[in-house]
Every structure is written in C-alpha cells, then in structure tokens.
Design a protein around this motif. Sequence first.
Motif, PDB file in Angstrom:
ATOM      1  N   ASN A 293      75.723  60.643   5.546  1.00  0.00           N
ATOM      2  CA  ASN A 293      76.731  60.567   6.589  1.00  0.00           C
ATOM      3  C   ASN A 293      77.997  59.974   5.980  1.00  0.00           C
ATOM      4  OD1 ASN A 293      75.703  61.649   8.884  1.00  0.00           O
ATOM      5  ND2 ASN A 293      75.378  59.730   9.966  1.00  0.00           N
ATOM      6  N   LEU A 294      79.119  60.622   6.201  1.00  0.00           N
ATOM      7  CA  LEU A 294      80.405  60.054   5.811  1.00  0.00           C
ATOM      8  C   LEU A 294      81.138  59.685   7.097  1.00  0.00           C
ATOM      9  CD1 LEU A 294      82.381  59.409   3.494  1.00  0.00           C
ATOM     10  CD2 LEU A 294      83.337  61.703   3.789  1.00  0.00           C
ATOM     11  N   SER A 295      81.291  58.386   7.324  1.00  0.00           N
ATOM     12  CA  SER A 295      81.895  57.884   8.569  1.00  0.00           C
ATOM     13  C   SER A 295      83.256  57.282   8.283  1.00  0.00           C
ATOM     14  CB  SER A 295      80.998  56.809   9.209  1.00  0.00           C
ATOM     15  OG  SER A 295      79.696  57.292   9.417  1.00  0.00           O
ATOM     16  N   PHE A 296      84.232  57.661   9.084  1.00  0.00           N
ATOM     17  CA  PHE A 296      85.572  57.083   8.990  1.00  0.00           C
ATOM     18  C   PHE A 296      85.777  56.153  10.181  1.00  0.00           C
ATOM     19  CE2 PHE A 296      85.772  60.951   6.544  1.00  0.00           C
ATOM     20  CZ  PHE A 296      86.560  60.606   5.456  1.00  0.00           C
ATOM     21  N   TYR A 297      86.330  55.002   9.932  1.00  0.00           N
ATOM     22  CA  TYR A 297      86.495  54.016  10.991  1.00  0.00           C
ATOM     23  C   TYR A 297      87.942  53.530  11.062  1.00  0.00           C
ATOM     24  CZ  TYR A 297      85.973  50.748   7.057  1.00  0.00           C
ATOM     25  OH  TYR A 297      86.115  50.091   5.857  1.00  0.00           O
ATOM     26  N   GLY A 298      88.289  52.973  12.207  1.00  0.00           N
ATOM     27  CA  GLY A 298      89.630  52.445  12.431  1.00  0.00           C
ATOM     28  C   GLY A 298      89.603  51.510  13.624  1.00  0.00           C
ATOM     29  N   LYS A 299      90.684  51.475  14.396  1.00  0.00           N
ATOM     30  CA  LYS A 299      90.764  50.620  15.579  1.00  0.00           C
ATOM     31  C   LYS A 299      91.267  51.411  16.771  1.00  0.00           C
ATOM     32  CE  LYS A 299      91.377  46.258  13.105  1.00  0.00           C
ATOM     33  NZ  LYS A 299      92.210  45.050  12.923  1.00  0.00           N
ATOM     34  N   ASP A 300      90.793  51.034  17.967  1.00  0.00           N
ATOM     35  CA  ASP A 300      91.245  51.714  19.166  1.00  0.00           C
ATOM     36  C   ASP A 300      92.539  51.099  19.685  1.00  0.00           C
ATOM     37  OD1 ASP A 300      90.580  49.340  20.418  1.00  0.00           O
ATOM     38  OD2 ASP A 300      88.746  50.125  21.343  1.00  0.00           O
ATOM     39  N   PHE A 301      92.960  51.529  20.852  1.00  0.00           N
ATOM     40  CA  PHE A 301      94.228  51.070  21.427  1.00  0.00           C
ATOM     41  C   PHE A 301      94.278  49.553  21.598  1.00  0.00           C
ATOM     42  CE2 PHE A 301      96.847  50.049  25.155  1.00  0.00           C
ATOM     43  CZ  PHE A 301      98.059  50.617  24.780  1.00  0.00           C
ATOM     44  N   TRP A 302      93.123  48.938  21.839  1.00  0.00           N
ATOM     45  CA  TRP A 302      93.066  47.490  22.058  1.00  0.00           C
ATOM     46  C   TRP A 302      92.755  46.710  20.783  1.00  0.00           C
ATOM     47  CZ3 TRP A 302      91.053  51.108  25.431  1.00  0.00           C
ATOM     48  CH2 TRP A 302      91.641  51.152  26.683  1.00  0.00           C
ATOM     49  N   GLY A 303      92.748  47.407  19.639  1.00  0.00           N
ATOM     50  CA  GLY A 303      92.525  46.721  18.373  1.00  0.00           C
ATOM     51  C   GLY A 303      91.070  46.505  18.020  1.00  0.00           C
ATOM     52  N   ARG A 304      90.168  47.113  18.775  1.00  0.00           N
ATOM     53  CA  ARG A 304      88.752  46.964  18.486  1.00  0.00           C
ATOM     54  C   ARG A 304      88.316  48.012  17.455  1.00  0.00           C
ATOM     55  NH1 ARG A 304      86.839  47.301  24.695  1.00  0.00           N
ATOM     56  NH2 ARG A 304      87.955  49.264  24.329  1.00  0.00           N
ATOM     57  N   LYS A 305      87.380  47.599  16.586  1.00  0.00           N
ATOM     58  CA  LYS A 305      86.902  48.518  15.560  1.00  0.00           C
ATOM     59  C   LYS A 305      86.148  49.679  16.209  1.00  0.00           C
ATOM     60  CE  LYS A 305      85.239  46.906  11.718  1.00  0.00           C
ATOM     61  NZ  LYS A 305      84.325  46.322  10.697  1.00  0.00           N
TER      62      LYS A 305
ATOM     63  N   ILE B 147      84.449  53.889  15.225  1.00  0.00           N
ATOM     64  CA  ILE B 147      84.215  54.976  14.282  1.00  0.00           C
ATOM     65  C   ILE B 147      84.981  56.188  14.779  1.00  0.00           C
ATOM     66  CG2 ILE B 147      82.480  56.532  13.310  1.00  0.00           C
ATOM     67  CD1 ILE B 147      80.467  54.271  13.489  1.00  0.00           C
ATOM     68  N   SER B 148      85.927  56.639  13.993  1.00  0.00           N
ATOM     69  CA  SER B 148      86.803  57.731  14.440  1.00  0.00           C
ATOM     70  C   SER B 148      86.179  59.103  14.240  1.00  0.00           C
ATOM     71  CB  SER B 148      88.146  57.649  13.708  1.00  0.00           C
ATOM     72  OG  SER B 148      87.954  57.658  12.306  1.00  0.00           O
ATOM     73  N   SER B 149      85.386  59.276  13.176  1.00  0.00           N
ATOM     74  CA  SER B 149      84.730  60.560  12.949  1.00  0.00           C
ATOM     75  C   SER B 149      83.558  60.373  11.992  1.00  0.00           C
ATOM     76  CB  SER B 149      85.707  61.597  12.373  1.00  0.00           C
ATOM     77  OG  SER B 149      86.181  61.193  11.108  1.00  0.00           O
ATOM     78  N   VAL B 150      82.559  61.222  12.164  1.00  0.00           N
ATOM     79  CA  VAL B 150      81.369  61.199  11.310  1.00  0.00           C
ATOM     80  C   VAL B 150      81.002  62.639  10.960  1.00  0.00           C
ATOM     81  CG1 VAL B 150      78.978  60.446  11.044  1.00  0.00           C
ATOM     82  CG2 VAL B 150      80.521  59.145  12.513  1.00  0.00           C
ATOM     83  N   ILE B 151      80.729  62.878   9.687  1.00  0.00           N
ATOM     84  CA  ILE B 151      80.253  64.193   9.259  1.00  0.00           C
ATOM     85  C   ILE B 151      79.000  64.010   8.404  1.00  0.00           C
ATOM     86  CG2 ILE B 151      82.533  65.274   9.282  1.00  0.00           C
ATOM     87  CD1 ILE B 151      82.468  65.035   6.189  1.00  0.00           C
TER      88      ILE B 151
END
Length: 350
Positions: A134-146, A148-152
Amino acid sequence: MVHDVRFKCCNTFKTKKTGRLRVSCPTCHKETSRRICPECSAELPYTWGQQKEHVISIIGAKESGKSHYIAVLLDKIMKQMSLNFKCSLQALNDETIHRYREDFYNPIYKRKETLNVTLSGRTNDMVKKPLLYNLSFYGKDFWGRKKISSVITLAFFDTAGEDLNNEDTMSTVNKYIYNSSGIILLLDPLQFTDVREYLKRGSSIPQQNTDPYEILTRTINIIHKGQDIPAQKLIDIPLAVTLSKLDALNNADIMFDESSVVKHPSPHIAKGSLQEKEFPLIYQEIRTFLTNFGGSNFVSLAESKFQKHSFFGISALGKSPQGTNKIDVVNPHRVEDPFLWLLSKNKILK
C-alpha cells in the motif's frame, strides 16, 4: 472450515467490488472477510477491491538488473521518498515482508552481495507472485487534523529474463504485463552491439543476451492480444524505457559527459515534488544515446506503439562489481525517476 470469498484470479488483477468488507461464504454461507483467488488459492490482501490497484511490471533481458532495481527502489521509497513526499509504503502480507527481506534487502544491504539471477516462472511459482504494498499519501484537513489523502495498492513483479524470450511463455507466465498500470523496461547498455564494440578495448564485457528490440516486440504483441487492441490503436499503458547500469559507461565520455543531466543526482525526492522539467531533458539524452549506438529501430518501435512513453537512465548499485559478487557500497543513481514518472502518468502524483 475456512470461509472463502472467491474473487477473480490474482493473475488478472480484477476483483469483485461489492462495496462491502464482509460477505457470505459461498460454501457455508457464514460471513467472512477473507478473500481467496479461485484459481491459485492465494489469499488476496485485505485492501483488494477497496481502492485502486496498480501493477508495475519490471521487465528486461537476463542480467539487465531487474532484481537489483526492485531492491534499491523499494528501499529508496521507504527511507527517502516517504518523508519528503509525505507518504508511507506498507507491505500487505507476510509473504511480501519475507521475500523482500530475504531475497532482496539482506543480500544487498546486509551481506553486500549481488543477487542471483531470477528463476523462470515455469519452474518457480514465486516469480508469478508480486510484492504487494500500500502506498498511502497523507496531509491535513481543513481543521489541521492529519488525514490520509489517497491510498493505492502497488504490485511489483520481478520477471525472469528468460521468460521474455518466447511469446507463448510470456502469455502464460507473465499475464500481468497486459494488465499493468505501468511498465519499466530495463535495458543493459552493454547489450547494444555498438556499445560493446566501443568498450571492448580493455573492458570486461558480459555475454550477449536477448536483443531489447525482441523483448519490446513480444511485449507489444501480448498486450495487443491480451487487451484485444486493434493494430492501428496505440497502447495506453505508460512505458518507461530505462537504461540500467549507467555506471558501466562512466569512463566513456563519448556517451555521457559530466554536463549531461542524467549524470546529475535526481532532484525529485530532495525537493519533495515532481520536477517536471527534468523528464524531457532526460528523455532527449537517453534517446540520443540509443539512436547513436544502434537502437534507432527500438526507439521508433517504442514511440510508434505507446501513447505515453519516456526514456530514463539509472544505476541501481552505483558501481559494477568487477569479477566478484561482493558490493563495496550501494549508491543508487536516479532509480526513482521511472517510478515517479509512472505515478504521474497514472495521476497519483501531480
């Protein structure tokens, strides 16, 4: 009793997407989340059918460096790309963990030894099975919470070079090629006749293996047949033609001098983003090399049959072992370039 959910064979990389994580076992009708391939009986990863699956086929003639490339590419992703690109690589089963550790990582990075030649899929069933991640990309949402933006799901295949010497073998052993999301075709520069003629004065030249043009021709044929593509239609699987073992050309300035972009370190991981301007520069340098040293027909074939294609140059180890299986130091050069380009062509990275 083992409760199985029978999906399509893993060789086709198509799964029944029910939208449910648990379904009724067709045998005993009890609920189960276990997924089993109906043809080879292998257990499919828990993520199968929940997200986009991408098959990365790494092909090339015998001794073109496929196994070494997989070993250092995965290490590069885990140790460098993961931090700078805000992603993580997770093995999806114990088989992948064990195979990568014992067959790839430990020999190169712990014992400092070159890898053995990959056995044919006709005699070794393990070759038919991919390394699954699994290759997972992560970031933060509108409220600054961590988040996972996408997983392949990535499936890496290490193909035995001898299995590419016959189209019938390819169509049975290497079915995954025509279901690929991207193909990395490794070319050993020392297999080109003109390069061998130039370097043979005092250099140790390996025996000549299958012509890269023949491998590309067979690959095109099985994709057309496997996907039932008309002869006049371009193949839409991205093809990354990758010149391996660039280190073998270090003393041949007629091929690449110090001003060549391909001789400089890859900037993508260091900057944490794709440096798009690099790709056409590398493309032109490798294309020129191939056409200058007897590969014009190969270049024409790749450019005329694949809708998305590019050329790259890499060195998996950084230095070729001379007459021994011992590695002084592992210093990979530009191994991430073809992989990142394939991610961009599949709209995973932008």
